[in-house]
Design a protein around this motif. Structure first.
Motif, PDB file in Angstrom:
ATOM      1  N   THR A  15       0.836  -1.206   0.000  1.00 11.93           N
ATOM      2  CA  THR A  15       0.000   0.000   0.000  1.00 11.93           C
ATOM      3  C   THR A  15       0.865   1.247   0.000  1.00 11.93           C
ATOM      4  O   THR A  15       0.574   2.215  -0.714  1.00 11.93           O
ATOM      5  CB  THR A  15      -0.946  -0.006   1.218  1.00 11.93           C
ATOM      6  N   HIS A  16       1.942   1.243   0.764  1.00 12.62           N
ATOM      7  CA  HIS A  16       2.851   2.402   0.781  1.00 12.62           C
ATOM      8  C   HIS A  16       3.489   2.617  -0.593  1.00 12.62           C
ATOM      9  O   HIS A  16       3.660   3.758  -1.026  1.00 12.62           O
ATOM     10  CB  HIS A  16       3.930   2.234   1.845  1.00 12.62           C
ATOM     11  N   VAL A  17       3.825   1.539  -1.270  1.00  6.77           N
ATOM     12  CA  VAL A  17       4.396   1.667  -2.616  1.00  6.77           C
ATOM     13  C   VAL A  17       3.362   2.274  -3.565  1.00  6.77           C
ATOM     14  O   VAL A  17       3.672   3.192  -4.334  1.00  6.77           O
ATOM     15  CB  VAL A  17       4.894   0.298  -3.147  1.00  6.77           C
ATOM     16  N   VAL A  18       2.129   1.789  -3.500  1.00  7.54           N
ATOM     17  CA  VAL A  18       1.055   2.326  -4.347  1.00  7.54           C
ATOM     18  C   VAL A  18       0.816   3.799  -4.018  1.00  7.54           C
ATOM     19  O   VAL A  18       0.642   4.627  -4.926  1.00  7.54           O
ATOM     20  CB  VAL A  18      -0.240   1.499  -4.175  1.00  7.54           C
ATOM     21  N   GLU A  19       0.807   4.138  -2.739  1.00  9.95           N
ATOM     22  CA  GLU A  19       0.611   5.531  -2.329  1.00  9.95           C
ATOM     23  C   GLU A  19       1.730   6.417  -2.873  1.00  9.95           C
ATOM     24  O   GLU A  19       1.472   7.526  -3.366  1.00  9.95           O
ATOM     25  CB  GLU A  19       0.560   5.636  -0.800  1.00  9.95           C
ATOM     26  N   TYR A  20       2.955   5.936  -2.790  1.00 15.25           N
ATOM     27  CA  TYR A  20       4.093   6.719  -3.280  1.00 15.25           C
ATOM     28  C   TYR A  20       3.966   6.979  -4.778  1.00 15.25           C
ATOM     29  O   TYR A  20       4.187   8.101  -5.245  1.00 15.25           O
ATOM     30  CB  TYR A  20       5.412   6.007  -2.959  1.00 15.25           C
ATOM     31  N   MET A  21       3.610   5.935  -5.525  1.00 19.50           N
ATOM     32  CA  MET A  21       3.447   6.114  -6.972  1.00 19.50           C
ATOM     33  C   MET A  21       2.291   7.069  -7.279  1.00 19.50           C
ATOM     34  O   MET A  21       2.390   7.901  -8.188  1.00 19.50           O
ATOM     35  CB  MET A  21       3.233   4.760  -7.652  1.00 19.50           C
ATOM     36  N   ALA A  22       1.213   6.982  -6.514  1.00 16.23           N
ATOM     37  CA  ALA A  22       0.076   7.876  -6.720  1.00 16.23           C
ATOM     38  C   ALA A  22       0.460   9.320  -6.387  1.00 16.23           C
ATOM     39  O   ALA A  22       0.054  10.252  -7.097  1.00 16.23           O
ATOM     40  CB  ALA A  22      -1.105   7.426  -5.869  1.00 16.23           C
ATOM     41  N   LEU A  23       1.233   9.509  -5.327  1.00 10.55           N
ATOM     42  CA  LEU A  23       1.693  10.865  -4.982  1.00 10.55           C
ATOM     43  C   LEU A  23       2.585  11.424  -6.093  1.00 10.55           C
ATOM     44  O   LEU A  23       2.496  12.605  -6.438  1.00 10.55           O
ATOM     45  CB  LEU A  23       2.444  10.850  -3.650  1.00 10.55           C
ATOM     46  N   HIS A  24       3.425  10.569  -6.654  1.00 13.53           N
ATOM     47  CA  HIS A  24       4.286  10.989  -7.755  1.00 13.53           C
ATOM     48  C   HIS A  24       3.436  11.405  -8.963  1.00 13.53           C
ATOM     49  O   HIS A  24       3.665  12.466  -9.552  1.00 13.53           O
ATOM     50  CB  HIS A  24       5.240   9.859  -8.134  1.00 13.53           C
ATOM     51  N   ASP A  25       2.467  10.572  -9.322  1.00  8.79           N
ATOM     52  CA  ASP A  25       1.598  10.884 -10.460  1.00  8.79           C
ATOM     53  C   ASP A  25       0.798  12.155 -10.210  1.00  8.79           C
ATOM     54  O   ASP A  25       0.616  12.978 -11.112  1.00  8.79           O
ATOM     55  CB  ASP A  25       0.652   9.719 -10.751  1.00  8.79           C
ATOM     56  N   ASN A  26       0.317  12.328  -8.986  1.00  7.52           N
ATOM     57  CA  ASN A  26      -0.441  13.531  -8.651  1.00  7.52           C
ATOM     58  C   ASN A  26       0.449  14.768  -8.732  1.00  7.52           C
ATOM     59  O   ASN A  26       0.007  15.832  -9.172  1.00  7.52           O
ATOM     60  CB  ASN A  26      -1.060  13.399  -7.260  1.00  7.52           C
ATOM     61  N   GLY A  27       1.696  14.628  -8.336  1.00  8.12           N
ATOM     62  CA  GLY A  27       2.645  15.746  -8.447  1.00  8.12           C
ATOM     63  C   GLY A  27       2.861  16.158  -9.891  1.00  8.12           C
ATOM     64  O   GLY A  27       2.939  17.353 -10.207  1.00  8.12           O
ATOM     65  N   ARG A  28       2.935  15.169 -10.788  1.00  7.16           N
ATOM     66  CA  ARG A  28       3.073  15.487 -12.218  1.00  7.16           C
ATOM     67  C   ARG A  28       1.829  16.200 -12.737  1.00  7.16           C
ATOM     68  O   ARG A  28       1.933  17.119 -13.546  1.00  7.16           O
ATOM     69  CB  ARG A  28       3.353  14.221 -13.025  1.00  7.16           C
ATOM     70  N   LEU A  29       0.647  15.791 -12.257  1.00  4.34           N
ATOM     71  CA  LEU A  29      -0.580  16.470 -12.666  1.00  4.34           C
ATOM     72  C   LEU A  29      -0.601  17.919 -12.172  1.00  4.34           C
ATOM     73  O   LEU A  29      -1.041  18.820 -12.890  1.00  4.34           O
ATOM     74  CB  LEU A  29      -1.810  15.708 -12.154  1.00  4.34           C
ATOM     75  N   ILE A  30      -0.112  18.126 -10.958  1.00  8.88           N
ATOM     76  CA  ILE A  30      -0.046  19.497 -10.419  1.00  8.88           C
ATOM     77  C   ILE A  30       0.898  20.344 -11.266  1.00  8.88           C
ATOM     78  O   ILE A  30       0.581  21.491 -11.610  1.00  8.88           O
ATOM     79  CB  ILE A  30       0.393  19.482  -8.933  1.00  8.88           C
ATOM     80  N   GLU A  31       2.058  19.783 -11.614  1.00  8.29           N
ATOM     81  CA  GLU A  31       3.001  20.519 -12.469  1.00  8.29           C
ATOM     82  C   GLU A  31       2.370  20.844 -13.822  1.00  8.29           C
ATOM     83  O   GLU A  31       2.538  21.946 -14.346  1.00  8.29           O
ATOM     84  CB  GLU A  31       4.279  19.710 -12.666  1.00  8.29           C
ATOM     85  N   GLN A  32       1.628  19.906 -14.365  1.00  8.07           N
ATOM     86  CA  GLN A  32       0.975  20.111 -15.658  1.00  8.07           C
ATOM     87  C   GLN A  32      -0.061  21.232 -15.581  1.00  8.07           C
ATOM     88  O   GLN A  32      -0.088  22.110 -16.439  1.00  8.07           O
ATOM     89  CB  GLN A  32       0.305  18.811 -16.113  1.00  8.07           C
TER      90      GLN A  32
END
Length: 182
Positions: free
Chosen positions: A149-166
Motif C-alpha cells: 500500500t505504501h508503494v502504491v501511495e508513493y506512486m500515486a503521490l508521484h503521479d499527482n505531483g506530475r498532474l499538479i506541475e501540468q
C-alpha cells in the motif's frame, strides 16, 4: 509531499515488521513470567497500527485537498487538458487500496487480541488453525499489504505531483497570455 511521505512510510513499515518479529519471539504467551514479551509485542503492534493509519490518513487528506484545488482551478481557468478528471481517477483508484491496508491491520489486531490466552473472548481458531497461527498468518499478510500500500501511495503521490506541475504550466501560460502577474 513525497519527501514527507517516504520516511513516514519507511518508519511505518519498520515498526510493523518489528512488531511481527517481536510476536515471533514470544515463547509461550500463557506463561506469566514471559508476559513482558506479549506486552512488548502488543504495544509495538498498537503503535505500528496507529502510525500506519496516520500515514494512510495523511495520503487520503492530501488527495482530498489537492482534488479540491484541481476542481477550483479547473473552474477558474479554461484548461486544455482534463487534469481534474485524471486526478479524480487517480484518487478513486488509490483510496480503496488504502482502506484495504487499514482493514488488514484491523483484522491482524483483532485476531491478536482474540488469540491472547488472557483474553476473555475464548477464540478457539478457525478452519483448523489455532488462534495464534491464524493471527500470525493474517499479521504477515497485513505487514505485506501495508508495505505494498505504501508503494502504491508513493506512486500515486508521484503521479499527482506530475498532474499538479501540468496544471500549473497551463495556468502559467493562460496568465501570461492575459498579461497577468506570474
Amino acid at each position: 509531499m513525497k519527501r514527507i511521505f517516504l520516511p513516514l512510510a519507511i518508519i511505518s513499515t519498520a515498526v510493523l515488521a518489528t512488531s511481527l518479529v517481536l510476536g515471533l519471539g514470544i515463547e509461550d504467551a500463557s506463561r506469566k513470567d514471559l508476559s513482558h514479551q506479549v506486552d512488548h509485542h502488543m504495544w509495538t503492534s498498537l503503535g505500528g497500527m496507529l502510525f500506519a493509519t496516520l500515514v494512510h490518513g495523511l495520503v487520503m487528506t492530501y488527495f482530498i485537498g489537492t482534488g479540491r484545488w484541481f476542481e477550483e482551478t479547473a473552474r477558474v481557468y479554461p484548461l486544455a487538458s482534463d487534469v481534474f478528471a485524471s486526478s479524480r481517477r487517480l484518487k478513486y483508484r488509490t483510496l480503496p487500496i488504502i482502506v484495504f491496508g487499514f482493514v488488514s491491520l484491523l483484522a491482524a489486531g483483532t485476531l491478536g487480541a482474540a488469540a491472547d490466552p488472557a483474553s476473555p473472548v475464548g477464540f478457539t481458531g478457525w478452519a483448523g488453525l489455532s488462534p495464534s497461527t491464524l493471527h500470525l498468518l493474517v499479521a504477515i499478510a497485513a505487514v505485506a499489504v501495508n508495505a505494498w500500500t505504501h508503494v502504491v501511495e508513493y506512486m500515486a503521490l508521484h503521479d499527482n505531483g506530475r498532474l499538479i506541475e501540468q496544471i500549473m504550466a497551463e495556468v502559467q501560460a493562460i496568465r501570461t497570455d492575459r498579461g497577468l502577474d506570474t
